[in-house]
Design a protein around this motif. Structure first.
Motif, PDB file in Angstrom:
ATOM      1  N   PRO A   5       0.825  -1.214   0.000  1.00  0.00           N
ATOM      2  CA  PRO A   5       0.000   0.000   0.000  1.00  0.00           C
ATOM      3  C   PRO A   5       0.858   1.263   0.000  1.00  0.00           C
ATOM      4  N   PHE A   6       0.370   2.294  -0.664  1.00  0.00           N
ATOM      5  CA  PHE A   6       1.083   3.559  -0.746  1.00  0.00           C
ATOM      6  C   PHE A   6       0.955   4.305   0.577  1.00  0.00           C
ATOM      7  N   SER A   7       2.097   4.650   1.174  1.00  0.00           N
ATOM      8  CA  SER A   7       2.119   5.372   2.451  1.00  0.00           C
ATOM      9  C   SER A   7       2.722   6.749   2.211  1.00  0.00           C
ATOM     10  N   PRO A   8       1.901   7.776   2.093  1.00  0.00           N
ATOM     11  CA  PRO A   8       2.419   9.095   1.715  1.00  0.00           C
ATOM     12  C   PRO A   8       3.297   9.756   2.767  1.00  0.00           C
ATOM     13  N   ALA A   9       3.003   9.560   4.058  1.00  0.00           N
ATOM     14  CA  ALA A   9       3.735  10.283   5.106  1.00  0.00           C
ATOM     15  C   ALA A   9       5.238   9.982   5.103  1.00  0.00           C
ATOM     16  N   PRO A  10       5.668   8.708   5.198  1.00  0.00           N
ATOM     17  CA  PRO A  10       7.116   8.452   5.198  1.00  0.00           C
ATOM     18  C   PRO A  10       7.786   8.816   3.884  1.00  0.00           C
ATOM     19  N   ILE A  11       7.077   8.625   2.773  1.00  0.00           N
ATOM     20  CA  ILE A  11       7.639   8.975   1.469  1.00  0.00           C
ATOM     21  C   ILE A  11       7.862  10.476   1.372  1.00  0.00           C
ATOM     22  N   LEU A  12       6.878  11.251   1.811  1.00  0.00           N
ATOM     23  CA  LEU A  12       7.001  12.708   1.749  1.00  0.00           C
ATOM     24  C   LEU A  12       8.099  13.202   2.684  1.00  0.00           C
ATOM     25  N   LEU A  13       8.175  12.635   3.892  1.00  0.00           N
ATOM     26  CA  LEU A  13       9.201  13.037   4.851  1.00  0.00           C
ATOM     27  C   LEU A  13      10.596  12.751   4.316  1.00  0.00           C
ATOM     28  N   LEU A  14      10.803  11.553   3.779  1.00  0.00           N
ATOM     29  CA  LEU A  14      12.108  11.193   3.239  1.00  0.00           C
ATOM     30  C   LEU A  14      12.473  12.079   2.058  1.00  0.00           C
ATOM     31  N   SER A  15      11.507  12.337   1.186  1.00  0.00           N
ATOM     32  CA  SER A  15      11.768  13.176   0.015  1.00  0.00           C
ATOM     33  C   SER A  15      12.169  14.582   0.424  1.00  0.00           C
ATOM     34  N   VAL A  16      11.441  15.150   1.374  1.00  0.00           N
ATOM     35  CA  VAL A  16      11.728  16.517   1.812  1.00  0.00           C
ATOM     36  C   VAL A  16      13.089  16.600   2.488  1.00  0.00           C
ATOM     37  N   MET A  17      13.438  15.610   3.279  1.00  0.00           N
ATOM     38  CA  MET A  17      14.746  15.612   3.941  1.00  0.00           C
ATOM     39  C   MET A  17      15.874  15.554   2.916  1.00  0.00           C
ATOM     40  N   LEU A  18      15.745  14.690   1.921  1.00  0.00           N
ATOM     41  CA  LEU A  18      16.784  14.569   0.901  1.00  0.00           C
ATOM     42  C   LEU A  18      16.862  15.832   0.042  1.00  0.00           C
ATOM     43  N   LEU A  19      15.708  16.377  -0.335  1.00  0.00           N
ATOM     44  CA  LEU A  19      15.692  17.589  -1.144  1.00  0.00           C
ATOM     45  C   LEU A  19      16.271  18.776  -0.378  1.00  0.00           C
ATOM     46  N   SER A  20      15.975  18.854   0.913  1.00  0.00           N
ATOM     47  CA  SER A  20      16.515  19.941   1.731  1.00  0.00           C
ATOM     48  C   SER A  20      18.038  19.859   1.800  1.00  0.00           C
TER      49      SER A  20
END
Length: 209
Positions: free
Chosen positions: A21-36
């Protein structure tokens, strides 16, 4: 014969394994941390400002709070269900804090006309940097959310676009020394609008089912 049958069954099971299942919260958190982290590496050669007055702190705080607001909105819009805005207390709290910081920044910011703001030597550098980094962040976020099944894909795309643009603007504000409202509403806003427009155009090719 039985060995071949067992092997065939194993291959069929492997090829038809249930999708995680798609879990948006951890994916978004990881993406934002890496992008930052990537954006911070790109802004370091420009230099971090050394003088932090009240206006500078409020400007960066406003951009960070707006980024968190859009991240919360993205989580609300990433699912197939309709959003219950009455229960989205986190979103409203962040939005109110963003407005409060923006009002404080308006009171503390030095006066600068629009013509003076557009004439600042760093104007197009700000637009270019935020646009370039925000555009790259948008592509990453759209890629990471390709498995999302939003009820309204345009709204999710706009939220992701705002996340990418505001994240880039927040990082750039660590370098930018122009703390005027007119500069925020011209250089920063222009870059954000370009990224949001790109996100809206990209959304027309995503999330079809």
């Amino acid at each position: 014969m039985s060995d071949n049958t067992d092997l065939l069954i194993e291959k069929l099971v492997a090829s038809h394994r249930a999708v995680t299942p798609f879990s948006p919260a951890p994916i978004l958190l990881l993406s934002v941390m890496l992008l930052s982290a990537v954006a911070a590496l790109f802004v370091l050669p420009l230099g971090i400002r050394t003088e932090w007055g009240a206006a500078a702190l409020l400007k960066t705080g406003t951009l960070l709070l707006l980024t968190l607001t859009m991240l919360n909105l993205t989580l609300q819009l990433s699912g197939p269900q309709q959003v219950n805005w009455r229960q989205a207390r986190g979103f409203w709290l962040l939005l109110l804090l963003s407005i409060g910081f923006l009002m404080g920044f308006t009171l503390q910011a030095p006066a600068l006309s629009v013509s003076q703001a557009t004439g600042v030597p760093s104007f197009w550098g700000c637009v270019s940097w935020v646009g370039f980094m925000g555009g790259g962040a948008l592509l990453v976020l759209l890629r990471m959310f390709r498995r999302a099944r939003p009820a309204q894909r345009q709204r999710l795309a706009l939220a992701l676009s705002c996340c990418a643009a505001l994240l880039a603007a927040s990082i750039y504000s660590l370098h930018c020394t122009v703390d005027a409202v007119s500069y925020l509403l011209t250089a920063y806003l222009l870059a954000v609008m370009l990224i949001v427009l790109s996100g809206w155009l990209c959304s027309r090719q995503l999330w079809h089912w």
